[in-house]
Design an enzyme around this catalytic site. Structure first.
Site, PDB file in Angstrom:
ATOM      1  CG  ASP A  11      -2.133  -1.059   1.107  1.00 36.30           C
ATOM      2  OD1 ASP A  11      -2.076  -1.573   0.116  1.00 36.30           O
ATOM      3  OD2 ASP A  11      -2.715  -1.443   2.261  1.00 36.30           O
ATOM      4  CB  ALA A  40      -1.838  -9.940   2.668  1.00 39.40           C
ATOM      5  CG  ASP A 250      -6.390   4.914   7.380  1.00 42.88           C
ATOM      6  OD1 ASP A 250      -7.207   4.635   6.517  1.00 42.88           O
ATOM      7  OD2 ASP A 250      -5.244   4.749   7.031  1.00 42.88           O
ATOM      8  CB  ALA A 253      -7.121  -2.724   6.460  1.00 43.72           C
ATOM      9  CB  ALA A 254     -12.407  -0.868   8.702  1.00 45.05           C
ATOM     10  N   GLY A 255     -12.616  -3.552   7.088  1.00 46.13           N
ATOM     11  CA  GLY A 255     -13.553  -4.833   6.706  1.00 46.13           C
ATOM     12  C   GLY A 255     -12.724  -5.841   6.647  1.00 46.13           C
ATOM     13  CG  ASP A 256      -9.260  -6.405   4.190  1.00 44.89           C
ATOM     14  OD1 ASP A 256     -10.274  -6.981   3.665  1.00 44.89           O
ATOM     15  OD2 ASP A 256      -8.229  -5.826   3.630  1.00 44.89           O
TER      16      ASP A 256
END
Length: 303
Positions: A11, A40, A250, A253-256
Site C-alpha cells: 500500500d 494478506a 483511517d 482494512a477495517a472490513g478485512d
C-alpha cells in the site's frame, strides 16, 4: 488451520486534507509504504486475532503471488513475521508485486486504486498445487482481488474437500451463477451486497439485500455497514449488531480486520454471534490507527 487465498499488495498511502477534484493538484501530507492487499490483510487479522497461534495451535496459511522485486520480499517477510505459513506464496520472476495507491483524508475516509501485478497471475494451477495445504484447513477465506476463474476454482476445490468457505466479494463484481451456493459465509459491504443482488445501493435496505442474497444460494450473509454496524442473515435467523463508537483515523482494512476477527473466532470455537462481536471489536480498534496491516490489532489488545 485457516487458509487465505488472495491478494498481497504494497500500500502506497498518502494523507490528504480532502479528496482532490478531477484535474486538481492537491498538496498532501505524510507518505508511507505499508503491507496490504485484501488477502494478506485478512490472513494477518486471522493470525493476530486467534488465541491459539501463540500456543502453537491454530495456524494461518496464505496462498498468493508476489513479484521478484523489493516489495515482494518485504511483503513475504511481513507475513512470515506474523507467523503465517508462506509455502504457497509464489514469487514470479520478471513481474511487479501488486500495489494499492491509497489517499486518506482528514475524516479517515479513503480512496483506493489497485494495480494487481503478480496478483493477476494467481492461477488455478497455483490452487491445485496447494491442495495438500487446503486439505489441512478448517476454513478457507477468499476475496476478489485475484482472477475470478481462480477464485471460483478455489471455492469449488475447498467445497469438494468439505471445508467451510468464507467469501468477501470485494472489490464489487458479478459472480458466476451457482457460486454463492458453494459459499458458507458471504461477507460483503452494502455496495457489494447491492451489486450482487442486482439493485441500486442508494437507499438499499440491508435486511432486504441479505434476503435476496440468501435466495441466490448463500445460507449465511453478513453485511458490514461501517458505523451502522452489521446485519447478519444467518441460517438461524436475522440479527443486527450495533457498531462501537470510535473516532476514525483511517478506515483502510477495517472490513478485512472484521473478517479476520470473525473467522478466527469461528475457528477457535465461538458461535456466530460471538465471532461477529470479536470482528466488530477488532474493526473498531483498527480504524483508530493508520494503515492496513499496521492497524490490525492482536487479540490481547481487544480486552
Amino acid at each position: 488451520m485457516i487458509v487465505v487465498i488472495g491478494s498481497i499488495n504494497m500500500d502506497l498511502v498518502l494523507r490528504v486534507p480532502r479528496m482532490p477534484l478531477p484535474g486538481e493538484t492537491l498538496t498532501g501530507g505524510a507518505f508511507r509504504t505499508i503491507p496490504g492487499g485484501k488477502g494478506a490483510n485478512q490472513a494477518v487479522a486471522c493470525a493476530r486475532l486467534s488465541g491459539k497461534v501463540a500456543a502453537g495451535g491454530q495456524q494461518v496459511a496464505m496462498v498468493g503471488c508476489v513479484g521478484d522485486d523489493a516489495f515482494g520480499a518485504t511483503l513475504r517477510a511481513a507475513l512470515v513475521g506474523d507467523g503465517i505459513i508462506d509455502s504457497h506464496i509464489t514469487t514470479l520472476p520478471g513481474v511487479a508485486s501488486g500495489i494499492a495507491s491509497i489517499l486518506v483524508d482528514d475524516n479517515g475516509q479513503n480512496s483506493i486504486v489497485i494495480a494487481g501485478g503478480a496478483n493477476d497471475l494467481l492461477s488455478p494451477a497455483h490452487i491445485d498445487a496447494a491442495k495438500g495445504l487446503i486439505e489441512q484447513a478448517d476454513i478457507v477465506v477468499l476475496q476478489l482481488e485475484t482472477p475470478m476463474a481462480t477464485v471460483v476454482h478455489a471455492i469449488k476445490l475447498a467445497r469438494s474437500l468439505g471445508k467451510t468457505v468464507v467469501l468477501n466479494p470485494a472489490p464489487a463484481a458479478s459472480l458466476p451463477q451457482g457460486v454463492l451456493e458453494l459459499v458458507d459465509y458471504l461477507i460483503p459491504n452494502e455496495i457489494e451486497a447491492a451489486m450482487l443482488a442486482g439493485v441500486s445501493p442508494q437507499g438499499a435496505d440491508a435486511k432486504a439485500l441479505a434476503a435476496a442474497l440468501q435466495k441466490l444460494g448463500s445460507d449465511n450473509v453478513i453485511i458490514t455497514l461501517g458505523s451502522k454496524g452489521v446485519h447478519a442473515a444467518l441460517y438461524g435467523g436475522d440479527y443486527d449488531f450495533a457498531a462501537e463508537v470510535v473516532q476514525a483515523v483511517d478506515t483502510t482494512a477495517a472490513g478485512d480486520t472484521f473478517i479476520g476477527g470473525f473467522v478466527a473466532g469461528l475457528a477457535s470455537g465461538m458461535d456466530e454471534a460471538e465471532a461477529i462481536g470479536q470482528g466488530q471489536r477488532a474493526a473498531a480498534w483498527s480504524v483508530t490507527k493508520p494503515g492496513a496491516q499496521t492497524s490490525i490489532p492482536h487479540l490481547h489488545e481487544l480486552f
